[in-house]
Design a protein around this motif. Sequence first.
Motif, PDB file in Angstrom:
ATOM      1  N   ILE A 183     -12.529  88.996  40.234  1.00 20.03           N
ATOM      2  CA  ILE A 183     -13.718  89.617  40.822  1.00 20.03           C
ATOM      3  C   ILE A 183     -13.322  90.833  41.645  1.00 20.03           C
ATOM      4  N   THR A 184     -12.263  90.733  42.397  1.00 18.32           N
ATOM      5  CA  THR A 184     -11.766  91.870  43.178  1.00 18.32           C
ATOM      6  C   THR A 184     -11.374  93.013  42.249  1.00 18.32           C
ATOM      7  N   PHE A 185     -10.695  92.702  41.152  1.00 20.07           N
ATOM      8  CA  PHE A 185     -10.292  93.717  40.190  1.00 20.07           C
ATOM      9  C   PHE A 185     -11.500  94.439  39.604  1.00 20.07           C
ATOM     10  N   THR A 186     -12.489  93.688  39.137  1.00 20.31           N
ATOM     11  CA  THR A 186     -13.651  94.327  38.520  1.00 20.31           C
ATOM     12  C   THR A 186     -14.440  95.132  39.545  1.00 20.31           C
ATOM     13  N   HIS A 187     -14.472  94.666  40.760  1.00 20.53           N
ATOM     14  CA  HIS A 187     -15.157  95.432  41.813  1.00 20.53           C
ATOM     15  C   HIS A 187     -14.424  96.740  42.110  1.00 20.53           C
ATOM     16  N   ARG A 188     -13.115  96.675  42.136  1.00 18.38           N
ATOM     17  CA  ARG A 188     -12.310  97.866  42.430  1.00 18.38           C
ATOM     18  C   ARG A 188     -12.431  98.900  41.309  1.00 18.38           C
ATOM     19  N   HIS A 189     -12.683  98.457  40.097  1.00 17.99           N
ATOM     20  CA  HIS A 189     -12.836  99.351  38.949  1.00 17.99           C
ATOM     21  C   HIS A 189     -14.319  99.450  38.595  1.00 17.99           C
ATOM     22  N   ALA A 231     -18.331  87.963  35.822  1.00 21.32           N
ATOM     23  CA  ALA A 231     -19.111  89.197  35.695  1.00 21.32           C
ATOM     24  C   ALA A 231     -20.293  89.198  36.657  1.00 21.32           C
ATOM     25  N   ALA A 232     -20.985  88.085  36.762  1.00 21.49           N
ATOM     26  CA  ALA A 232     -22.146  88.016  37.654  1.00 21.49           C
ATOM     27  C   ALA A 232     -21.740  88.210  39.108  1.00 21.49           C
ATOM     28  N   LEU A 233     -20.679  87.535  39.520  1.00 17.60           N
ATOM     29  CA  LEU A 233     -20.235  87.670  40.912  1.00 17.60           C
ATOM     30  C   LEU A 233     -19.703  89.080  41.203  1.00 17.60           C
ATOM     31  N   ALA A 234     -19.000  89.661  40.248  1.00 15.48           N
ATOM     32  CA  ALA A 234     -18.507  91.029  40.442  1.00 15.48           C
ATOM     33  C   ALA A 234     -19.673  92.014  40.497  1.00 15.48           C
ATOM     34  N   TRP A 235     -20.684  91.814  39.652  1.00 12.91           N
ATOM     35  CA  TRP A 235     -21.863  92.681  39.661  1.00 12.91           C
ATOM     36  C   TRP A 235     -22.562  92.603  41.017  1.00 12.91           C
ATOM     37  N   LEU A 236     -22.719  91.399  41.563  1.00 14.86           N
ATOM     38  CA  LEU A 236     -23.354  91.255  42.864  1.00 14.86           C
ATOM     39  C   LEU A 236     -22.590  92.022  43.941  1.00 14.86           C
ATOM     40  N   ARG A 237     -21.280  91.983  43.861  1.00 12.40           N
ATOM     41  CA  ARG A 237     -20.454  92.663  44.850  1.00 12.40           C
ATOM     42  C   ARG A 237     -20.656  94.180  44.784  1.00 12.40           C
ATOM     43  N   GLU A 238     -21.009  94.693  43.586  1.00 11.88           N
ATOM     44  CA  GLU A 238     -21.229  96.133  43.426  1.00 11.88           C
ATOM     45  C   GLU A 238     -22.586  96.592  43.952  1.00 11.88           C
TER      46      GLU A 238
END
Length: 181
Positions: free
Chosen positions: A90-96, A152-159
């Motif tokens: 999740i951190t990786f997808t958020h960073r990118h 994907a859902a959690l990373a999307w929320l973080r964005e």
Amino acid sequence: MRADARKNYDHLLAVARDLFAEQGADASLRDIARRAEVGLGTLYRHFPNREALLEALLRSSFADLAARAETLQAADDPGEALRAWLQEMITFTHRHRGILTPMMSAIEDPSSALHASCVTLRTAGAALLARAQAAGVARPDLDGDMLFDLIAALAWLREQPSHAQRAERLFSLITGAVLAV
């Protein structure tokens, strides 16, 4: 690859990495070529489309995340290993920024340049999940596809600025549900 072509390739990747960090994965390919001070044709000779460029940029990071999952397979606590890898993903997808959409599309499209790397990540996560399930610490009704969707859902929320402040709490709730048996 000739030395000058290799230099252009490496320079384009460096510029693309910077521009994607600033603007997200939808940054203009024309802007990448312009900032790299090469013609658009040079960019397309090396990277025929956005996915090919993203694949080249993300290949080593995806390999590192898959290797990390493999390392975590030996952890004493399979539940904590799964939780740690989920957090790293999740951190990786958020960073990118902006890679979620191409990743989610690529996982379903075998012709995508990103497909193999995304499948490798999903498989790595599924193996960690299976180990946690075998130890009786993860829900038995989940699979690797669902786990990838949750990431994907959690990373999307973080964005999302309006949801970002709740992202950590939601991560705890979701991982608690995944790991609660």
